[in-house]
Scaffold this motif. Structure first.
Motif, short mmCIF file in Angstrom:
data_model
loop_
_atom_site.label_atom_id
_atom_site.label_comp_id
_atom_site.label_asym_id
_atom_site.label_seq_id
_atom_site.Cartn_x
_atom_site.Cartn_y
_atom_site.Cartn_z
N CYS A 92 0.84 -1.20 0.00
CA CYS A 92 0.00 0.00 0.00
C CYS A 92 0.88 1.24 0.00
O CYS A 92 1.77 1.38 0.85
CB CYS A 92 -0.91 0.00 1.21
N THR A 96 -3.26 3.44 -1.50
CA THR A 96 -3.60 2.71 -2.72
C THR A 96 -2.88 1.36 -2.68
O THR A 96 -1.65 1.32 -2.59
CB THR A 96 -3.18 3.49 -3.98
N GLY A 102 -5.27 -5.24 -2.30
CA GLY A 102 -6.24 -4.44 -3.07
C GLY A 102 -7.51 -5.21 -3.35
O GLY A 102 -8.62 -4.64 -3.29
#
Length: 471
Positions: A92, A96, A102
């Motif tokens: 991350c 993001t 994810g």
């Protein structure tokens, strides 16, 4: 009063147990009969995946798979393993995330079950269960090379001892050569010993600079301290030879004792000992799977050795590996050292030994980090986390996890067994501290020999003067 208080505590304990059981029953209802999508990637021995020649997943096995299978049988749920398209666990950056992390955040999978390490950046984005395992991080390196036997011949003594030994031999050879020459030239009286030996010795002594012969004589005494001492050169010469023979016993016995240890217990030279050996100009470069926990820790570090490795990874992006399809190719041929879980490195060593029959891979003995392993759940999955953590704790306390670990963890073998990368105590090199007394005795012998030679000169001068006076 006491009995009333005791009965009150008993009622409270019963109610607490009932409440806990009710919560556990409620949590069980959340998993009974459900179908879970479980994200995973191959990280032996946690998850071991077998594929066909097209790369299609055929079978999943491993330590973590046994946990999933046990829970599925116990609570009657079904599951399906899902792999990320890029085959990475995920990292991350700026909130993001990619890979399995994810997919979990986007709701594409229900949980992560593999060798998932707990890191700070991931902790902000997902929930971790109870950590059921702790695994050190080590470097996968080429198998250490054995020091050559030729070098072992010189190792019993330190460099300064060898230098002093050679200098002493040269000085003693010159003293012996000139002592014999000068005595034969200046002294005319007869010496003890047989006539043949006396005449031959005088003939040799009259030739100045018989240095090579004296060197060979001193060397032969070192090799065989019982060597013959040539007679007929007087007290000074004999003192030199006697002291050298005494020192030869010390030197030769010390050498013979140490050389056996160095030859039978050789030293191995590891390619890399620690992260500090991995610099910009080192022969081997640090490599890690991209977006793995190890890679993320290096990239995110701000100070210390991890920050230096992270800077090297940014300078050399080719060392951030997208896939680890052939570890031995990276390590043996591309001269990269791979940072992975110690269990994974031991697994790779074992598999390579089975396929090649040789010891080509090795793991650095000192780990540079240690990470906790757990399952991954979506953020704020409090009830599911409590239920799963409770089951993991029970498995660990009951010894079932240890039983599975013993089944899947690589067993010790000749390639992964620790080897000596430094001489043992009985193969320590002999330095000047150990042999200083012997060399001091050599110096004392030279001084006594010079004093004896001076005394012989004085006696010879007196005899010659008395002889001339009587005539």
């Amino acid at each position: 009063m006491r009995s009333g208080f005791t009965s009150y505590l008993g009622r409270e304990a019963i109610q607490t147990r009932k409440g806990t059981a009710a919560v556990m029953d409620f949590e069980k209802d959340l998993v009974l009969g459900r179908h879970f999508l479980i994200g995973t990637v191959e990280i032996p021995p946690y998850i071991i995946i077998k594929r066909d020649h097209n790369g299609t997943l055929l079978q999943v096995d491993g330590f973590v798979h046994q946990i999933v299978q046990f829970l599925a049988n116990k609570f009657q749920f079904t599951y399906e393993y899902v792999e990320p398209p890029n085959g990475i666990t995920g990292s991350c950056v700026n909130k993001t995330c990619n890979g399995l992390i994810g997919m979990l955040i986007r709701g594409e999978i229900d949980m992560i079950a593999t060798g998932l390490a707990m890191t700070l950046s991931r902790f902000h984005m997902i929930d971790y269960t109870f950590p059921f395992e702790s695994d050190p991080i080590t470097l996968l390196i080429p198998y250490p090379k054995k020091d050559s036997t030729l070098k072992s011949i010189l190792k019993p003594f330190s460099t300064e001892v060898w230098i002093l030994l050679v200098l002493s031999m040269v000085i003693y050879a010159y003293l012996m050569s000139w002592a014999g020459y000068l005595r034969a030239r200046w002294f005319n009286r007869s010496y003890h010993g047989t006539t043949d030996n006396l005449e031959s010795s005088r003939e040799i002594a009259r030739q100045p600079g018989k240095f090579a012969d004296d060197i060979m004589f001193l060397l032969s005494v070192l090799v065989n301290p019982g060597n013959h001492i040539p007679p007929g050169f007087g007290e000074a010469f004999r003192i030199l030879v006697a002291v050298w023979c005494l020192i030869a016993v010390v030197i030769s016995n010390s050498y013979n004792t140490s050389i056996k240890s160095f030859l039978t217990l050789p030293k191995y030279r590891p390619v890399i000992k620690s992260l500090n050996d991995l610099t910009e100009n080192s022969k081997y470069s640090f490599a890690a799977k991209k977006h793995s926990s190890v890679w993320s820790n290096m990239i995110e570090a701000q100070t210390g050795p991890f920050a230096k490795i992270g800077e090297l990874l940014r300078k050399h992006p080719e060392n951030s590996l997208d896939i680890l399809d052939d570890d031995k190719d990276y390590v043996i041929y591309q001269k990269k050292v791979l940072a992975q879980f110690q269990s994974s490195n031991l697994f790779r060593i074992q598999e390579d030994m089975k396929s090649s029959g040789k010891c080509r891979l090795y793991t650095a003995e000192k780990p540079f980090d240690e990470l906790k392993i757990s399952f991954g759940l979506p953020k704020n999955s409090h009830i599911e986390n409590h239920f799963l953590s409770h089951e993991l704790m029970w498995l660990k306390q009951s010894g079932i996890l240890q039983y599975w670990k013993n089944s899947y963890w690589p067993r010790a073998n000749r390639c992964s067994a620790p080897i000596s990368t430094k001489p043992a105590s009985n193969t320590e090199r002999l330095t000047l501290n150990y042999l200083s007394g012997a060399f001091l005795l050599l110096c004392a012998g030279m001084l006594v020999s010079l004093a004896s030679f001076a005394a012989e000169l004085i006696r010879n001068y007196c005899r010659t003067k008395r002889s001339s006076t009587s005539k």
